[in-house]
Design an enzyme around this catalytic site. Sequence first.
Site, short mmCIF file in Angstrom:
data_model
loop_
_atom_site.label_atom_id
_atom_site.label_comp_id
_atom_site.label_asym_id
_atom_site.label_seq_id
_atom_site.Cartn_x
_atom_site.Cartn_y
_atom_site.Cartn_z
CG HIS A 189 -0.32 -0.05 2.49
ND1 HIS A 189 0.07 1.06 3.28
CD2 HIS A 189 0.01 -0.95 3.26
CE1 HIS A 189 0.76 0.88 4.43
NE2 HIS A 189 0.54 -0.32 4.59
CB CYS B 9 1.43 -3.73 5.30
SG CYS B 9 -0.11 -4.40 5.91
#
Length: 187
Positions: free
Chosen positions: A147, A163
Amino acid sequence: MKAVDSGRIRSCVGLAVLVVLTVAGDAAAGGLVPRSLGPTTSTVVTIEKTYAAGTIVVVSANRTLDLVISEGRAIRYKIGVGRDGFRWSGTVKVGRKAEWPDWRPPAEMKARSAGLPDLVPAGPLNPLGARGIYLYKGGTDTLYRIHGTNEQSTVGGFASSGCFRMSNADVIDLYKRVKVGSTVIVN
């Protein structure tokens, strides 16, 4: 008398709008609202291993993400990865993609960080940034993402809960290139 009152109302409304815009401008200047999408770090590199075009290869130790574009060539991006205790490896798939995604902190993260909201709506203050690429294993969401981020200083570091963070400019570029179903190899 009515003309004067309506003039005061217009002045008050105009003043209120000016105050809101000033506060918003001060917040943006203070770093709360990003003024840019961040740097573009992509470069075309030669890779030694052979992967199918469209495969994403993450090398956590180097804090890089490669999108294979042909045999022996990839687009390499600088990324932020999991901090100590949060790095992982394995093979997953891109399960879905979202532009300006909402963020729902997982229960485990909320347990570690009291006060996290149930939902952060899409927008410039959302920690997932401009794009979210959702990683799945066996058809199940792993809760890990590739992301964007509004914390540019974390790109290139060990800062996340597992992440992979990219500048918003880079994740927009990757988002356009990657397909749902693509293989993601995390080393």
